[in-house]
Design a protein around this motif. Structure first.
Motif, PDB file in Angstrom:
ATOM      1  N   GLU A 169      13.290  20.194 -26.229  1.00  0.00           N
ATOM      2  CA  GLU A 169      12.092  18.597 -26.155  1.00  0.00           C
ATOM      3  C   GLU A 169      10.615  19.022 -25.780  1.00  0.00           C
ATOM      4  OE1 GLU A 169      13.849  16.834 -23.108  1.00  0.00           O
ATOM      5  OE2 GLU A 169      15.969  16.414 -23.801  1.00  0.00           O
ATOM      6  N   ALA A 170      10.252  19.428 -25.099  1.00  0.00           N
ATOM      7  CA  ALA A 170       8.969  19.877 -24.421  1.00  0.00           C
ATOM      8  C   ALA A 170       8.217  21.114 -26.251  1.00  0.00           C
ATOM      9  CB  ALA A 170       9.072  20.961 -24.023  1.00  0.00           C
ATOM     10  N   ARG A 171       9.520  21.250 -26.674  1.00  0.00           N
ATOM     11  CA  ARG A 171       7.939  22.026 -28.021  1.00  0.00           C
ATOM     12  C   ARG A 171       7.639  23.145 -27.647  1.00  0.00           C
ATOM     13  NH1 ARG A 171       6.883  17.554 -32.212  1.00  0.00           N
ATOM     14  NH2 ARG A 171       8.776  16.529 -32.080  1.00  0.00           N
ATOM     15  N   HIS A 172       8.470  23.910 -26.414  1.00  0.00           N
ATOM     16  CA  HIS A 172       7.995  24.781 -25.739  1.00  0.00           C
ATOM     17  C   HIS A 172       7.717  26.835 -26.628  1.00  0.00           C
ATOM     18  CE1 HIS A 172       6.220  23.599 -22.139  1.00  0.00           C
ATOM     19  NE2 HIS A 172       7.623  22.951 -21.900  1.00  0.00           N
ATOM     20  N   LEU A 173       9.069  26.438 -27.668  1.00  0.00           N
ATOM     21  CA  LEU A 173      10.115  27.437 -28.860  1.00  0.00           C
ATOM     22  C   LEU A 173       9.179  27.786 -29.810  1.00  0.00           C
ATOM     23  CD1 LEU A 173      13.359  26.872 -27.366  1.00  0.00           C
ATOM     24  CD2 LEU A 173      11.206  28.429 -25.813  1.00  0.00           C
ATOM     25  N   GLY A 174       9.055  29.083 -30.511  1.00  0.00           N
ATOM     26  CA  GLY A 174       8.782  29.100 -31.783  1.00  0.00           C
ATOM     27  C   GLY A 174      10.161  28.784 -32.532  1.00  0.00           C
ATOM     28  N   PRO A 175       9.523  28.778 -33.815  1.00  0.00           N
ATOM     29  CA  PRO A 175      11.045  28.417 -34.875  1.00  0.00           C
ATOM     30  C   PRO A 175      12.325  28.786 -35.206  1.00  0.00           C
ATOM     31  CG  PRO A 175       8.587  28.936 -36.170  1.00  0.00           C
ATOM     32  CD  PRO A 175       8.651  29.254 -34.509  1.00  0.00           C
ATOM     33  N   ALA A 176      12.530  30.369 -34.983  1.00  0.00           N
ATOM     34  CA  ALA A 176      13.240  31.299 -34.003  1.00  0.00           C
ATOM     35  C   ALA A 176      14.191  31.488 -33.166  1.00  0.00           C
ATOM     36  CB  ALA A 176      13.307  32.958 -34.887  1.00  0.00           C
ATOM     37  N   GLU A 177      13.334  30.789 -32.302  1.00  0.00           N
ATOM     38  CA  GLU A 177      14.064  30.633 -31.033  1.00  0.00           C
ATOM     39  C   GLU A 177      14.744  29.323 -30.278  1.00  0.00           C
ATOM     40  OE1 GLU A 177      11.264  32.779 -27.660  1.00  0.00           O
ATOM     41  OE2 GLU A 177      10.648  31.179 -28.781  1.00  0.00           O
ATOM     42  N   THR A 178      13.653  28.601 -31.096  1.00  0.00           N
ATOM     43  CA  THR A 178      14.305  27.316 -31.669  1.00  0.00           C
ATOM     44  C   THR A 178      16.098  26.832 -32.049  1.00  0.00           C
ATOM     45  OG1 THR A 178      12.513  26.135 -31.832  1.00  0.00           O
ATOM     46  CG2 THR A 178      14.211  24.832 -32.425  1.00  0.00           C
ATOM     47  N   VAL A 179      16.009  27.267 -33.443  1.00  0.00           N
ATOM     48  CA  VAL A 179      17.496  27.886 -33.833  1.00  0.00           C
ATOM     49  C   VAL A 179      18.156  28.272 -32.772  1.00  0.00           C
ATOM     50  CG1 VAL A 179      18.526  28.398 -35.750  1.00  0.00           C
ATOM     51  CG2 VAL A 179      16.587  28.255 -36.054  1.00  0.00           C
ATOM     52  N   LEU A 180      18.128  29.707 -32.546  1.00  0.00           N
ATOM     53  CA  LEU A 180      18.650  30.696 -31.802  1.00  0.00           C
ATOM     54  C   LEU A 180      19.615  29.223 -30.508  1.00  0.00           C
ATOM     55  CD1 LEU A 180      21.030  32.861 -31.136  1.00  0.00           C
ATOM     56  CD2 LEU A 180      18.222  33.556 -29.886  1.00  0.00           C
ATOM     57  N   LEU A 181      18.564  28.968 -29.484  1.00  0.00           N
ATOM     58  CA  LEU A 181      18.608  27.549 -28.255  1.00  0.00           C
ATOM     59  C   LEU A 181      19.533  26.934 -29.243  1.00  0.00           C
ATOM     60  CD1 LEU A 181      18.170  27.651 -25.351  1.00  0.00           C
ATOM     61  CD2 LEU A 181      16.320  26.585 -25.853  1.00  0.00           C
ATOM     62  N   GLY A 182      19.129  25.806 -30.333  1.00  0.00           N
ATOM     63  CA  GLY A 182      20.111  24.856 -30.219  1.00  0.00           C
ATOM     64  C   GLY A 182      21.198  25.309 -31.487  1.00  0.00           C
ATOM     65  N   ASP A 183      21.274  25.843 -31.677  1.00  0.00           N
ATOM     66  CA  ASP A 183      22.723  26.133 -31.944  1.00  0.00           C
ATOM     67  C   ASP A 183      23.544  26.618 -30.282  1.00  0.00           C
ATOM     68  OD1 ASP A 183      22.291  26.478 -34.498  1.00  0.00           O
ATOM     69  OD2 ASP A 183      22.127  28.569 -34.923  1.00  0.00           O
ATOM     70  N   PHE A 184      23.135  26.739 -29.906  1.00  0.00           N
ATOM     71  CA  PHE A 184      23.769  27.588 -28.497  1.00  0.00           C
ATOM     72  C   PHE A 184      24.635  26.177 -27.646  1.00  0.00           C
ATOM     73  CE2 PHE A 184      23.835  27.665 -23.473  1.00  0.00           C
ATOM     74  CZ  PHE A 184      25.203  28.626 -23.296  1.00  0.00           C
ATOM     75  N   LEU A 185      22.761  25.125 -27.879  1.00  0.00           N
ATOM     76  CA  LEU A 185      23.601  23.295 -27.179  1.00  0.00           C
ATOM     77  C   LEU A 185      24.830  23.273 -27.477  1.00  0.00           C
ATOM     78  CD1 LEU A 185      20.276  22.784 -25.755  1.00  0.00           C
ATOM     79  CD2 LEU A 185      21.632  23.786 -24.781  1.00  0.00           C
ATOM     80  N   ASP A 186      24.266  23.214 -28.490  1.00  0.00           N
ATOM     81  CA  ASP A 186      25.236  22.482 -29.890  1.00  0.00           C
ATOM     82  C   ASP A 186      26.768  23.220 -29.772  1.00  0.00           C
ATOM     83  OD1 ASP A 186      23.416  20.718 -31.404  1.00  0.00           O
ATOM     84  OD2 ASP A 186      23.007  22.094 -32.714  1.00  0.00           O
TER      85      ASP A 186
END
Length: 266
Positions: A169-186
């Protein structure tokens, strides 16, 4: 030279072949992949481990930037070579007190996950339900020259999920990190919905299980020794004799397309 032992289980493209998505081993694998690929999430997790270990009388764990580059293994019978000190960590659905001091074990073991930083390691026991935790699972079979910390740590999955969601939510991550972490939460949302956070009613949506767990926590915060689970109502407080009521309940109740939080007395 073969790379198979390194690729096995914690390569993003080599999944378990004989484990369903909702199996706890796949949750461990997905979790370790996030630690491996998203350093900010790794650091946030270490903060939770450090707080838990200190709360239980331990000395805590160092910050990520103060340790060697981490190594990750899962479903292993031993800690990596070179490790000289370990802390046992249980990750489960509730923040439970692990009990008496730990000691090394001579048991045959399969460790869910080991995250090592040169001579120090965290041995992770992943139990999506705290009711399945056995004390002996936190006692690790290590060589005589390895120190087994007597204090265990416990981190609730809801706290990990909430911390990592805030990073997104705070946009602390780069694009690839965002995808990996978002996939984990999903992945957690789909296959382990009971591990989602319920620290606020607003985070529970209309999920009856999450709302009931939140009501339970609210009542515990008011009178922890009086909190009970009533077969009909769910979360309740049993009041002392001589009060104007015998019991007060706080629980979710579906109402059309919404869910009400009901407070009743008897």
């Amino acid at each position: 030279m073969t790379t198979e032992p390194t690729l096995r289980h914690i390569n993003a493209f080599v999944p378990y072949e004989r484990r369903p998505h909702a199996h706890e081993d796949n949750l461990t694998r997905a979790f370790l992949l996030v630690l491996r690929g998203v350093p900010v999430a790794h650091a946030a997790w270490l903060d939770l481990v450090d707080h838990s270990h200190r709360t239980r009388g331990g000395s805590g764990v160092p910050r990520l930037h103060g340790m060697a580059a981490p190594r990750f293994v899962t479903q292993t019978a031993r800690v990596p070579d070179g490790v000289r000190r370990i802390i046992s960590l249980v990750q489960t659905d509730e923040d439970v007190f692990v009990g008496s001091d730990l000691s090394r074990s001579d048991r045959r073991q399969v460790l869910d996950g080991v995250v090592s930083y040169d001579d120090f390691a965290l041995v992770v026991e992943n139990k999506p339900s705290h009711r399945n935790i056995r004390p002996d699972q936190l006692r690790v079979n290590v060589p005589p020259d390895v120190e087994h910390d007597s204090k265990a740590a416990c981190v609730a999955w809801k706290d990990i999920v909430l911390a990592w969601a805030r990073l997104l939510e705070a946009r602390h991550l780069g694009p690839a990190e965002t995808v990996l972490l978002g996939d984990f939460l999903d992945y957690v949302e789909t296959f382990f919905p009971k591990l989602r956070p319920y620290s606020k009613v607003s985070l529970c949506g209309n999920d009856l299980d999450r709302l009931e767990r939140r009501c339970t926590e609210l009542l515990k915060s008011i009178a922890p020794n009086a909190q009970r689970h009533h077969r009909g109502w769910g979360p309740t407080l049993r009041l002392d004799a001589g009060q104007c009521a015998l019991m007060v309940g706080c629980f979710p109740r579906p109402h059309k397309t919404e869910v009400d939080i009901v407070v009743e007395y008897v």
